[in-house]
Motif scaffolding. Structure first.
Motif, PDB file in Angstrom:
ATOM      1  N   LEU A 277       0.846  -1.184   0.000  1.00  0.00           N
ATOM      2  CA  LEU A 277       0.000   0.000   0.000  1.00  0.00           C
ATOM      3  C   LEU A 277       0.887   1.241   0.000  1.00  0.00           C
ATOM      4  N   HIS A 278       0.632   2.128  -0.954  1.00  0.00           N
ATOM      5  CA  HIS A 278       1.400   3.360  -1.068  1.00  0.00           C
ATOM      6  C   HIS A 278       0.504   4.549  -0.754  1.00  0.00           C
ATOM      7  N   LEU A 279       0.798   5.273   0.319  1.00  0.00           N
ATOM      8  CA  LEU A 279       0.147   6.542   0.607  1.00  0.00           C
ATOM      9  C   LEU A 279       1.044   7.661   0.089  1.00  0.00           C
ATOM     10  N   THR A 280       0.567   8.871   0.171  1.00  0.00           N
ATOM     11  CA  THR A 280       1.360   9.974  -0.366  1.00  0.00           C
ATOM     12  C   THR A 280       2.647  10.196   0.411  1.00  0.00           C
ATOM     13  N   ASP A 281       2.670   9.776   1.679  1.00  0.00           N
ATOM     14  CA  ASP A 281       3.847  10.058   2.499  1.00  0.00           C
ATOM     15  C   ASP A 281       4.445   8.830   3.175  1.00  0.00           C
ATOM     16  N   ARG A 282       3.914   7.641   2.901  1.00  0.00           N
ATOM     17  CA  ARG A 282       4.505   6.431   3.489  1.00  0.00           C
ATOM     18  C   ARG A 282       4.066   5.208   2.701  1.00  0.00           C
ATOM     19  N   ARG A 283       4.755   4.121   2.951  1.00  0.00           N
ATOM     20  CA  ARG A 283       4.503   2.886   2.218  1.00  0.00           C
ATOM     21  C   ARG A 283       4.442   1.724   3.198  1.00  0.00           C
ATOM     22  N   PHE A 284       3.485   0.844   2.981  1.00  0.00           N
ATOM     23  CA  PHE A 284       3.343  -0.362   3.782  1.00  0.00           C
ATOM     24  C   PHE A 284       3.543  -1.557   2.849  1.00  0.00           C
ATOM     25  N   THR A 285       4.459  -2.423   3.176  1.00  0.00           N
ATOM     26  CA  THR A 285       4.809  -3.529   2.287  1.00  0.00           C
ATOM     27  C   THR A 285       4.464  -4.873   2.905  1.00  0.00           C
ATOM     28  N   ALA A 286       4.280  -5.851   2.032  1.00  0.00           N
ATOM     29  CA  ALA A 286       4.043  -7.249   2.421  1.00  0.00           C
ATOM     30  C   ALA A 286       2.898  -7.385   3.405  1.00  0.00           C
ATOM     31  N   LEU A 287       1.829  -6.609   3.176  1.00  0.00           N
ATOM     32  CA  LEU A 287       0.646  -6.726   4.031  1.00  0.00           C
ATOM     33  C   LEU A 287      -0.059  -8.047   3.743  1.00  0.00           C
ATOM     34  N   PRO A 288      -0.513  -8.755   4.772  1.00  0.00           N
ATOM     35  CA  PRO A 288      -1.204 -10.029   4.532  1.00  0.00           C
ATOM     36  C   PRO A 288      -2.541  -9.800   3.851  1.00  0.00           C
ATOM     37  N   ASP A 289      -2.867 -10.660   2.923  1.00  0.00           N
ATOM     38  CA  ASP A 289      -4.101 -10.502   2.154  1.00  0.00           C
ATOM     39  C   ASP A 289      -5.304 -10.941   2.985  1.00  0.00           C
ATOM     40  N   PRO A 290      -6.282 -10.050   3.210  1.00  0.00           N
ATOM     41  CA  PRO A 290      -7.468 -10.455   3.966  1.00  0.00           C
ATOM     42  C   PRO A 290      -8.442 -11.294   3.165  1.00  0.00           C
ATOM     43  N   GLY A 291      -8.255 -11.405   1.843  1.00  0.00           N
ATOM     44  CA  GLY A 291      -9.055 -12.363   1.087  1.00  0.00           C
ATOM     45  C   GLY A 291      -9.765 -11.859  -0.142  1.00  0.00           C
ATOM     46  N   THR A 292     -10.199 -10.599  -0.155  1.00  0.00           N
ATOM     47  CA  THR A 292     -10.933 -10.082  -1.304  1.00  0.00           C
ATOM     48  C   THR A 292     -10.487  -8.649  -1.583  1.00  0.00           C
ATOM     49  N   PRO A 293     -10.727  -8.156  -2.805  1.00  0.00           N
ATOM     50  CA  PRO A 293     -10.415  -6.751  -3.091  1.00  0.00           C
ATOM     51  C   PRO A 293     -11.130  -5.785  -2.154  1.00  0.00           C
ATOM     52  N   ALA A 294     -12.376  -6.089  -1.800  1.00  0.00           N
ATOM     53  CA  ALA A 294     -13.116  -5.199  -0.893  1.00  0.00           C
ATOM     54  C   ALA A 294     -12.462  -5.143   0.472  1.00  0.00           C
ATOM     55  N   LEU A 295     -12.007  -6.273   0.976  1.00  0.00           N
ATOM     56  CA  LEU A 295     -11.356  -6.288   2.288  1.00  0.00           C
ATOM     57  C   LEU A 295     -10.001  -5.592   2.242  1.00  0.00           C
ATOM     58  N   ARG A 296      -9.315  -5.670   1.098  1.00  0.00           N
ATOM     59  CA  ARG A 296      -8.062  -4.916   0.972  1.00  0.00           C
ATOM     60  C   ARG A 296      -8.348  -3.418   0.990  1.00  0.00           C
ATOM     61  N   ARG A 297      -9.410  -2.982   0.323  1.00  0.00           N
ATOM     62  CA  ARG A 297      -9.784  -1.566   0.355  1.00  0.00           C
ATOM     63  C   ARG A 297     -10.077  -1.113   1.785  1.00  0.00           C
ATOM     64  N   ASN A 298     -10.801  -1.926   2.523  1.00  0.00           N
ATOM     65  CA  ASN A 298     -11.154  -1.550   3.888  1.00  0.00           C
ATOM     66  C   ASN A 298      -9.918  -1.462   4.775  1.00  0.00           C
ATOM     67  N   THR A 299      -8.974  -2.386   4.581  1.00  0.00           N
ATOM     68  CA  THR A 299      -7.720  -2.331   5.322  1.00  0.00           C
ATOM     69  C   THR A 299      -6.942  -1.075   4.952  1.00  0.00           C
ATOM     70  N   ALA A 300      -6.916  -0.751   3.655  1.00  0.00           N
ATOM     71  CA  ALA A 300      -6.224   0.459   3.208  1.00  0.00           C
ATOM     72  C   ALA A 300      -6.859   1.707   3.811  1.00  0.00           C
ATOM     73  N   LEU A 301      -8.182   1.737   3.894  1.00  0.00           N
ATOM     74  CA  LEU A 301      -8.871   2.888   4.479  1.00  0.00           C
ATOM     75  C   LEU A 301      -8.499   3.049   5.949  1.00  0.00           C
ATOM     76  N   ALA A 302      -8.404   1.943   6.671  1.00  0.00           N
ATOM     77  CA  ALA A 302      -8.014   2.001   8.086  1.00  0.00           C
ATOM     78  C   ALA A 302      -6.589   2.521   8.237  1.00  0.00           C
ATOM     79  N   LEU A 303      -5.685   2.053   7.382  1.00  0.00           N
ATOM     80  CA  LEU A 303      -4.293   2.512   7.452  1.00  0.00           C
ATOM     81  C   LEU A 303      -4.186   3.991   7.098  1.00  0.00           C
ATOM     82  N   LEU A 304      -4.935   4.437   6.092  1.00  0.00           N
ATOM     83  CA  LEU A 304      -4.936   5.855   5.737  1.00  0.00           C
ATOM     84  C   LEU A 304      -5.446   6.696   6.900  1.00  0.00           C
TER      85      LEU A 304
END
Length: 530
Positions: A277-304
């Motif tokens: 996951l790449h934000l404008t000011d930081r990067r998170f690598t090798a995040l475990p996959d929660p299973g679906t594109p929707a769940l990845r979006r939700n995880t990204a929203l929480a990290l943002l």
């Protein structure tokens, strides 16, 4: 286009939760008299408005004023987003309360302290204490639970309360809580009788959560962003759109041939691949996959959200290793592999947006040449009659080898006939029960010549599970979906009494082996016709 079956509501224009009542069977049963009274509040139905919950909170000494609260709203994804926030904050060293709904097996799942439910005796004591206040204000089921969650969180001395809305936003009980951040996941059609008949009306209701100087972190589609932005400006809420501030990729996902035998992309602990996951000011690598594109979006929203909120609160909110922390993220009923060999995936998708995404994710493996899926694909489906189901799913359901419709043991479940009508709307031909399948038959022989999946409606869940136990092979794959209540009842029928038992996949043979036989729960029954 959706298919639903309107029925009289018995005078209550907004019925409460289908799985809550004092006289329902397992897993919807109240475990004691105190909880039975609590469940009885559901008879009042959904009652939008803030006066009752505000009165409760005032009588409890305004515990909400002593909490840092993050509120997640949206048609789908608010529960998983809430759990992701709590997981990350807890890993960062904070004491965290989580308030989600509905529950699956036990009402105590709704209020967690550091990912564990409150002691049942303490919960019952608090319900007994709050009862006179509830009766004084004539509070509803959800309003009472919201007040309980806030009160418990304050008394437990948590650093953060992560909660999801019940319905909408503007008149939802959680809107009575001061928030340090608001998150909005997705907008789609659901609960139209209360929220409105257009996406714009539904969005307006959810945006009623916005508060001056409280940032909004938003994952809605581009078509609704102008409306969200205007509302944010008007309310004085700083707005952060996920798709404008974040990018993520799946380049590190292993191909099916690279995965260790017996694992899937839902087993991040079994291999070292993940997503970035790449934000404008930081990067998170090798995040475990929660299973679906929707769940990845939700995880990204929480990290943002937590990344930006660190500046607002002048606090370090993210753990040193977010990837390791998210490896412990527990998402019950969210594309969750509960059984293995064969794999059973449980997903609470219950509306058009969520169901379409879940079916697409599940059926994508064979279309992409996923060599890890070597057997057949089975769909086990049950739904509430008042939930519109998309009729344009013929292509997706046609990718299954067999589909079982199963009524749920609730008054608002779709009946045997209503499930059959839905299968027909999906361009399928329901057959007499039970389906006559041979586990050894080839895929080519299983599917009819016109390409349609075999399907039938089972008389009840026990007979459906007995049929699956007799017909599944170790390489097959089962998706259980259509409603959180479908997921809940099948989990219960399989012998799961607590969600803690589902944190790691259990071998199918261990669960079903004790349930089949001449006196077992899933003993063979005489064949019936539909």
């Amino acid at each position: 286009m959706g298919l639903g079956s309107p029925r009289p509501s018995g005078g209550n224009s907004h019925p409460g939760e289908p799985g809550i009542g004092p006289d329902l069977g397992p897993p919807f049963t109240a475990p004691d008299e105190t909880t039975r009274w609590l469940f009885s509040l559901n008879r009042m139905g959904i009652r939008p408005g803030l006066m009752r919950v505000q009165g409760l909170l005032e009588d409890l000494g305004h515990p909400e004023r002593e909490l840092r609260t993050l509120v997640s709203a949206g048609t789908n994804g608010k529960g998983s987003t809430t759990r992701a926030l709590a997981c990350l904050l807890q890993a960062a060293g904070y004491k965290v309360a989580t308030y989600t709904s509905p529950h699956l097996l036990n009402v105590h799942e709704r209020i967690l302290i550091d990912d564990r439910p409150l002691d049942e005796e303490d919960f019952a004591r608090r319900v007994d204490y709050i009862r006179p206040l509830v009766e004084k204000h004539e509070a509803s089921w959800f309003e009472t639970l919201t007040a309980l969650a806030v009160w418990i969180s304050r008394d437990e001395g948590v650093d953060f309360l992560c909660c999801e809305t019940g319905l909408g936003g503007r008149l939802d009980a959680t809107n009575a809580l001061p928030a340090v951040a608001t998150l909005l996941t997705t907008i789609d059609f659901d609960h139209q009788r209360i929220l409105g008949n257009t996406l714009e009306e539904i969005t307006t209701e959810k945006l009623g959560l916005l508060k001056r100087d409280v940032p909004l972190f938003c994952g809605v589609g581009s078509d609704l962003r102008p409306q969200v932005f205007r509302a944010a400006v008007t309310s004085g809420s700083p707005c952060h759109f996920l798709d404008e501030l974040a990018r993520w990729d799946q380049e590190n996902f292993p191909s099916p041939d690279d995965r260790p035998e017996g694992t899937s992309d839902r087993d991040p602990k079994e291999h070292n691949h993940g997503w970035d996951l790449h934000l404008t000011d930081r990067r998170f690598t090798a995040l475990p996959d929660p299973g679906t594109p929707a769940l990845r979006r939700n995880t990204a929203l929480a990290l943002l959200c937590l990344s930006r909120l660190e500046r607002n609160l002048s606090m370090s909110l993210l753990p040193e290793n977010p990837a390791a922390a998210l490896g412990n993220l527990f998402l019950p009923g969210r594309y969750q592999t509960v059984l293995k060999n064969p794999d059973w995936i449980f997903d609470t998708a219950h509306n058009a947006q969520a169901l379409s995404a879940t079916l697409q994710e599940f059926t994508a493996g064979r279309d992409a040449g996923d060599s890890a899926v070597k057997g057949r694909k089975f769909l086990v489906f049950g739904a509430m009659y008042d939930k519109d189901m998309p009729t344009g799913l013929a292509d997706l359901v046609g990718d299954f080898d067999a589909i079982l419709g199963i009524p749920v043991s609730l008054p608002r479940s779709r009946t045997h006939q209503e499930l059959a009508e839905l299968l027909i709307a999906w361009e399928l031909r329901p057959e007499a029960w039970p389906l006559d399948l041979d586990p050894a038959v080839s895929l080519e022989d299983l599917v009819p010549k016109d390409g349609a999946a075999r399907c039938a409606v089972a008389p009840d869940q026990d007979q459906a599970l007995a049929w699956l136990a007799a017909n599944l092979g170790s390489r097959d794959k089962v998706l259980v979906t259509g409603s959180c209540f479908t997921v809940a009842e099948i989990l219960s029928r399989l012998g799961f009494s607590d969600l803690e038992l589902t944190r790691r996949p259990v071998p199918f043979s261990e669960v079903i082996g004790t349930m089949i036989g001449p006196v077992g729960k899933f003993a063979s029954k005489p064949k019936e016709s539909s």
